[in-house]
Design an enzyme around this catalytic site. Structure first.
Site, PDB file in Angstrom:
ATOM      1  N   ARG A 257      -2.536   0.921  -9.569  1.00 62.35           N
ATOM      2  CA  ARG A 257      -1.674   2.023  -9.008  1.00 62.35           C
ATOM      3  C   ARG A 257      -0.418   1.901  -9.588  1.00 62.35           C
ATOM      4  NH1 ARG A 257      -3.131   0.731  -2.598  1.00 62.35           N
ATOM      5  NH2 ARG A 257      -5.019   2.128  -2.778  1.00 62.35           N
TER       6      ARG A 257
ATOM      7  N   ARG B  48      -4.988   6.645  -2.175  1.00 64.30           N
ATOM      8  CA  ARG B  48      -3.501   6.622  -1.893  1.00 64.30           C
ATOM      9  C   ARG B  48      -2.656   7.294  -2.891  1.00 64.30           C
ATOM     10  NH1 ARG B  48      -3.417   3.777   2.768  1.00 64.30           N
ATOM     11  NH2 ARG B  48      -4.744   1.869   2.869  1.00 64.30           N
TER      12      ARG B  48
ATOM     13  N   ASP C  30       0.697  -1.296  -0.086  1.00 60.77           N
ATOM     14  CA  ASP C  30      -0.070  -0.132  -0.039  1.00 60.77           C
ATOM     15  C   ASP C  30       0.795   1.369  -0.094  1.00 60.77           C
ATOM     16  OD1 ASP C  30      -2.102  -1.702  -0.042  1.00 60.77           O
ATOM     17  OD2 ASP C  30      -2.701  -1.204   2.298  1.00 60.77           O
TER      18      ASP C  30
HETATM   19  C1  S3P Z   1      -5.401  -5.590   3.252  1.00 58.21           C
HETATM   20  C2  S3P Z   1      -4.572  -6.345   2.763  1.00 58.21           C
HETATM   21  C3  S3P Z   1      -4.093  -5.597   1.495  1.00 58.21           C
HETATM   22  C4  S3P Z   1      -4.128  -4.149   1.371  1.00 58.21           C
HETATM   23  C5  S3P Z   1      -5.332  -3.278   1.763  1.00 58.21           C
HETATM   24  C6  S3P Z   1      -5.829  -4.032   3.346  1.00 58.21           C
HETATM   25  C7  S3P Z   1      -6.118  -6.053   4.635  1.00 58.21           C
HETATM   26  O1  S3P Z   1      -4.951  -5.960   0.177  1.00 58.21           O
HETATM   27  O2  S3P Z   1      -3.601  -3.669   0.135  1.00 58.21           O
HETATM   28  O3  S3P Z   1      -5.140  -2.116   1.626  1.00 58.21           O
HETATM   29  O4  S3P Z   1      -6.779  -5.384   5.107  1.00 58.21           O
HETATM   30  O5  S3P Z   1      -6.290  -7.203   4.688  1.00 58.21           O
HETATM   31  P1  S3P Z   1      -4.442  -7.576  -0.579  1.00 58.21           P
HETATM   32  O6  S3P Z   1      -5.032  -8.446   0.556  1.00 58.21           O
HETATM   33  O7  S3P Z   1      -5.354  -7.413  -1.668  1.00 58.21           O
HETATM   34  O8  S3P Z   1      -3.156  -7.503  -0.920  1.00 58.21           O
END
Ligand code: S3P
Length: 435
Positions: free
Chosen positions: A347, A391, A316
């Site tokens: 992104r 973001r 992120d």
């Molecule tokens: C998150 C996991 C991540 C992250 C998202 C929040 C979470 O996503 O990018 O902002 O709260 O489990 P992914 O599981 O798709 O990598």
């Protein structure tokens, strides 16, 4: 909503980090399952956690906001099928975690989201849930997700094909809410807030670490009641403040109560490798999560080759890291990050477009970026599109402080999904962002 960020030489002051989005959403889900009265403090009062809260109330949870507190109440009745589709708005975490949770509760439900969420892949959660025994249909792997019936099998074994905490958590929550056990192999380690929270609530969860990643086993668990939960600050939101302080000329900020879970704070390691002046003080543990305060000062950053294994940990933060790399001397290499393409926007492309508007020399790869940084202010002639991605919007607003005449960022409304106080917080430190 377009915002303009004007040049700024320094930022200065103290700020309390806003609550963690991932943890805020998880405590609502796990707290509703516990079925007792829980006061949640530090909750992130932003659109994504609020859509998860509304979704849970639709299936019979009793959660309300009371000033800064969130109160999860003991339910007077069992969970119920929702009367209408559950709308998770912009939240990938909301829809994916709830697809698992609702599946485990044996409810019938349809889950939908906004335009961005409707374009994101849902097969990654639906396919394993179907293998676990559920009958679920989608629109060719996208929303709406329709949970028709079936039940979750016990002792399901799954090796994660993608590095995704949302998928891992969805499957763990399906097993937890159905009263079953599950065994997950995770070759690439992702954020472990779900595991930590289940453990905090007395669940039986074993995690084995090896060179091949992690093996997570949730045993059949009766969770214990808790009466309060404190959400630590969101490292991903702190990242914007950290980088604003690092890339400006004479800054010093103290960011209080930042979540420092080892599966989340990879950006710190990367930045320290870039010669960043960051100190952690007052490190402690709150509700099974490590947190601390960060003192960050302006630094002469140097480019870095980011190691592949840290990518899931910083996924992120890559847009804002790219901004830091733009003002670091030398080359920064980020590879193995194709997951960036399926976030709230693509992104990789959105970051590359923004860098191009800033005239930062870079190569966009199929799975990353090579950024050729230099420590000079930039002239930006065109508006930068955030593609409605919070973001991306915040990253290029931070970059605006190092522009000669300001940067206009388009489509910033979704900042409210994760950091609704972004403008006030950054302006109170000395940034100049306005509509
Ligand atoms: C998150 C996991 C991540 C992250 C998202 C929040 C979470 O996503 O990018 O902002 O709260 O489990 P992914 O599981 O798709 O990598």
């Amino acid at each position: 909503m377009n915002l303009t960020s004007k040049p700024v030489q320094e930022i200065f002051g103290d700020v309390v980090c806003p609550g963690d989005k991932s943890i805020s959403q998880r405590i609502l889900i796990i707290g509703s399952l516990l079925n007792c009265d829980i006061n949640v403090s530090g909750f992130l009062n932003a659109k994504d956690p609020l859509s998860t809260m509304a979704a849970l109330n639709q299936i019979g949870a009793s959660i309300n906001k009371d000033g800064d507190l969130v109160r999860i109440k003991k339910r007077s009745r069992p969970f119920n099928n929702p009367e209408s589709a559950i709308d998770l708005g912009n939240s990938g975490t909301g829809i994916r975690l709830l697809t698992g949770f609702v599946s485990g509760l044996n409810l019938k439900a349809t889950l939908i989201g906004d335009e961005s969420l409707s374009q994101r892949p849902m097969s990654r959660v639906v396919d394993p849930l179907v293998k676990m025994g559920k009958k679920i249909s989608t629109n060719d792997g996208k929303t709406p997700i329709k949970i028709h019936g079936g039940s979750i099998s016990d002792n399901f074994e799954y090796k994660m094909p993608v590095a995704s905490a949302q998928v891992k958590s969805s499957l763990i929550l399906a097993s937890l809410s159905s009263g079953n056990s599950i065994h997950i192999e995770e070759p690439k380690v992702t954020r472990d807030h779900t595991e930590k929270m289940i453990e905090y609530c007395g669940g039986k969860i074993d995690v084995q670490n090896s060179s091949e990643g992690k093996i997570i086993t949730l045993h059949k668990s009766d969770l214990s009641e808790i009466s309060s939960y404190e959400v630590v600050g969101d490292f991903s939101s702190a990242a914007f403040i950290i980088i604003a302080a690092l890339i400006s000329k004479k800054s010093k900020v103290l960011i209080k109560n930042v979540g420092l879970n080892p599966t989340r704070k990879g950006l710190l390691e990367v930045l320290l490798g870039m010669n960043a002046n960051i100190k952690i003080v007052n490190q402690r543990k709150t509700c099974n999560e490590i947190c601390g305060d960060l003192i960050v000062e302006s630094s002469n950053l140097e480019g870095i080759e980011v190691s592949d294994s840290i990518i899931p940990n910083i996924i992120d933060e890559i847009p804002i890291l790219s901004v830091a790399a733009s003002f670091a001397e030398g080359e920064t290499v980020i590879k193995n990050a194709s997951e960036l393409k399926v976030k709230e926007s693509d992104r990789l492309k959105a970051t590359s477009d923004g860098l191009e508007a800033m005239k930062i020399k870079h190569d966009m790869l199929c799975d990353g970026l090579i950024i050729y940084g230099q420590n000079n202010d930039v002239t930006v002639s065109k508006e930068i599109d955030s593609f409605g991605d919070h973001r991306i919007a915040m990253s290029f607003l931070v970059a605006g402080m190092r522009s000669k005449e300001g940067i206009i960022v388009k489509n910033c409304k979704n900042i409210e999904t994760s950091f609704p106080n972004f403008l006030n917080t950054m302006n109170a430190l000395g940034m100049k962002i306005d509509g």
